[in-house]
Design an enzyme around this catalytic site. Structure first.
Site, short mmCIF file in Angstrom:
data_model
loop_
_atom_site.label_atom_id
_atom_site.label_comp_id
_atom_site.label_asym_id
_atom_site.label_seq_id
_atom_site.Cartn_x
_atom_site.Cartn_y
_atom_site.Cartn_z
N GLY A 246 0.79 -1.23 0.00
CA GLY A 246 0.00 0.00 0.00
C GLY A 246 0.81 1.27 0.00
O GLY A 246 0.25 2.37 -0.07
N PRO A 284 4.80 -4.91 -0.65
CA PRO A 284 4.67 -3.76 -1.56
C PRO A 284 4.67 -4.19 -3.03
O PRO A 284 5.38 -5.11 -3.42
CB PRO A 284 5.94 -2.96 -1.27
CG PRO A 284 6.93 -3.96 -0.82
CD PRO A 284 6.16 -5.03 -0.10
N CYS A 359 -12.59 3.62 -28.24
CA CYS A 359 -13.95 4.18 -28.34
C CYS A 359 -14.68 4.14 -27.01
O CYS A 359 -15.65 3.39 -26.83
CB CYS A 359 -14.72 3.43 -29.42
SG CYS A 359 -14.00 3.77 -31.02
N TYR A 385 0.92 -1.50 -12.14
CA TYR A 385 -0.45 -1.68 -12.63
C TYR A 385 -0.65 -1.02 -13.99
O TYR A 385 -1.69 -0.44 -14.28
CB TYR A 385 -1.46 -1.13 -11.60
CG TYR A 385 -1.26 -1.74 -10.23
CD1 TYR A 385 -1.63 -3.04 -9.98
CD2 TYR A 385 -0.66 -1.01 -9.19
CE1 TYR A 385 -1.41 -3.62 -8.73
CE2 TYR A 385 -0.43 -1.58 -7.95
CZ TYR A 385 -0.81 -2.89 -7.73
OH TYR A 385 -0.60 -3.45 -6.51
N1 LLP Z 1 -0.98 -7.37 -0.99
C1 LLP Z 1 -2.23 -7.62 -1.36
C2 LLP Z 1 -2.97 -8.69 -0.72
C3 LLP Z 1 -2.83 -6.84 -2.37
O1 LLP Z 1 -4.09 -7.09 -2.73
C4 LLP Z 1 -2.09 -5.80 -2.99
C5 LLP Z 1 -2.70 -4.98 -4.05
C6 LLP Z 1 -0.77 -5.60 -2.57
C7 LLP Z 1 -0.25 -6.39 -1.57
C8 LLP Z 1 0.12 -4.54 -3.19
O2 LLP Z 1 -0.37 -3.25 -2.98
P1 LLP Z 1 0.53 -1.99 -3.40
O3 LLP Z 1 1.76 -2.00 -2.56
O4 LLP Z 1 0.87 -2.12 -4.85
O5 LLP Z 1 -0.32 -0.82 -3.13
N2 LLP Z 1 -4.70 -1.51 -9.66
C9 LLP Z 1 -4.68 -0.55 -8.58
C10 LLP Z 1 -4.06 -1.11 -7.33
C11 LLP Z 1 -4.73 -2.40 -6.88
C12 LLP Z 1 -4.06 -3.01 -5.70
C13 LLP Z 1 -4.53 -4.40 -5.50
N3 LLP Z 1 -3.91 -5.06 -4.42
C14 LLP Z 1 -4.00 0.72 -9.06
O6 LLP Z 1 -3.58 0.78 -10.20
O7 LLP Z 1 -3.90 1.69 -8.31
#
Ligand code: LLP
Length: 431
Positions: A246, A284, A359, A385
């Site tokens: 996150g 992360p 489109c 992403y």
């Molecule tokens: N752990 C779990 C269980 C998760 O579901 C996620 C992301 C992460 C770790 C990694 O989170 P990060 O560190 O990348 O914030 N597509 C969206 C983000 C979706 C995140 C889904 N889960 C975007 O483009 O902002």
């Protein structure tokens, strides 16, 4: 280091002039360009923030699953957080030890569980169960194979949705979310797992959302997780607590906290909670990769609509990258900066709405200052992403990918040929 403008006005990433890549006919646009050295440096900095304490940085491979990226992170000691059987296979092929794999996800199939349970001598590091029902299924599958599954319980700490400062689509730790075992059911899930000899509880985890630009929600979730961990360990030996991913990045609107700040604050809380002997895991995705990549696009044309009584003049710059290549603006109203690949400081710019060829009205990257003759642009901070969420909607081939290392191109894959999609669709139904 993210993309930067040289004194001569040329935009570069990882020491390479991006305009050269955008004009290379072997690559084609749209093209993602990644700086592998910067990704490695990001992992090193995060690792150092644990100051030698036992830990695992389990890279959430969903953010960017390109082989060179995953291998770079595995070589730097990262584990991998996966959410599907395919991601699990990819992680293995990139050389990660099964014991460093965590498997999250609310609806893993029996086949996927079987793979995770039967890998190597002991299965993967931990299957993160997200419901009481799943806890029972994992135990049953492990028993069928005569194995003991290592399991962690992903709790949903019930942080108020409003307290989670991110887009509602990427907020997962509130009561209405499908993710994680609700606090009220954690006892039952643990009970379920303790009754069987086919599962071993090794940890507790949480993940409450993505793109946090302050540590508040992350620490609120960690506090809740640690308080559960304190109670649980009186009965069950735990090896780790996992506070999830996150960590946000600066998409141009600021992000005063670095991933290391999240970890340092979480470790303080962990010590205060008397859990310092447990390993601290985190997951992360974005923070390791997003800022170290751009999406290159060529300008196809401009369109100008003259003013009417109802509206002023409208100007669009139309590029060859669309929402199918980078979905974040369309899906989350996310803003990515769009900048020219070449810009002299005295060039006259004006606001253009930058749009793609797809489109859909949501195929829109927002308004950005561009010159009237910009030929190519870079969409910044596109490494997380981006490609991993790309589709072939409208018959558009997936974008090219270029990997930079040591100040030069280390490898690339060209954009798929146009005909590939046509052939594929013609083969539908076996025709
Ligand atoms: N752990 C779990 C269980 C998760 O579901 C996620 C992301 C992460 C770790 C990694 O989170 P990060 O560190 O990348 O914030 N597509 C969206 C983000 C979706 C995140 C889904 N889960 C975007 O483009 O902002």
């Amino acid at each position: 280091m993210p993309a930067r403008r040289r004194a001569d006005g040329v935009l570069e990433l990882g020491g390479v002039a991006l305009v050269v890549l955008a004009r290379d006919p072997r690559i084609g646009t749209p093209a993602y360009v990644y700086d592998l050295d910067a990704v490695a440096a990001e992992a090193r900095e995060l690792d150092a923030s644990f100051e030698g304490a036992p830990h695992l940085v389990a890279y959430a491979v969903k953010a960017n699953s390109a082989g060179p990226i995953v291998k770079t992170l595995v070589e730097r000691g990262c584990g991998i957080d996966v959410v599907s059987g395919a991601e699990l296979r990819l992680a293995l092929r990139c050389g990660v030890a099964p014991s460093k794999i965590l498997y999250s996800g609310v609806a893993k199939t029996d086949d996927e569980l079987d793979l995770a349970i039967t890998l190597g001598a002991e299965g993967i590091g931990a299957i993160q169960v997200e419901s009481v029902e799943e806890a029972a299924r994992v135990a049953a599958r492990a028993s069928t194979h005569g194995r003991v599954a290592r399991v962690s319980v992903r709790i949903n700490p019930g942080v108020e949705a409003e307290a989670i400062d991110t887009h509602s689509y990427i907020s997962t730790g509130h009561d209405e979310a499908k993710f994680g075992v609700p606090l009220a059911s954690v006892g039952e899930a643990l009970e379920q797992l303790s009754r069987t000899s086919s599962a071993k509880i090794v940890g507790l985890s949480s993940h409450v959302g993505s793109q946090f630009t302050s540590t508040d929600a992350y620490l609120a979730a960690a506090r809740s997780l640690f308080s559960v961990a304190k109670q649980v360990r009186a009965r069950t030996a735990l090896a780790f607590v996992d506070t999830g991913g996150g960590f946000g990045i600066d998409y141009g609107e600021g992000c005063p906290v670095r991933p290391a700040d999240f970890i340092r604050a979480t470790r303080r809380l962990q010590k205060e909670s008397g859990l310092d002997d447990l390993a601290l895991y985190c997951e992360p995705g974005r923070a390791l990769v997003a800022a170290h990549a751009v999406l290159l696009a060529r300008v196809i044309q401009r369109k100008i609509a003259p003013p009417t009584a109802a509206s002023p003049e409208r100007r669009w710059t139309m590029i060859d990258a669309g929402m199918n290549d980078l979905m974040r603006p369309a899906l989350y109203q996310a803003r990515h900066r769009v900048v020219p690949l070449e810009a002299t400081s005295d060039a006259k710019t004006r606001p253009y709405r930058v749009v793609g060829p797809v489109c859909e009205s949501s195929d829109d990257f927002g308004v950005h200052d561009l010159t009237d003759d910009a030929r190519e642009v870079a969409i910044l901070d596109a490494g997380g992403y981006g490609y991993s969420m790309a589709s072939r909607y409208n018959g558009r081939p997936l974008p090219a990918e270029v990997f930079l290392k040591g100040g030069k191109v280390d490898g690339f894959s060209a954009r798929a040929p146009l005909d590939a999609w046509v052939e594929d669709r013609l083969r539908a139904g076996g025709s």
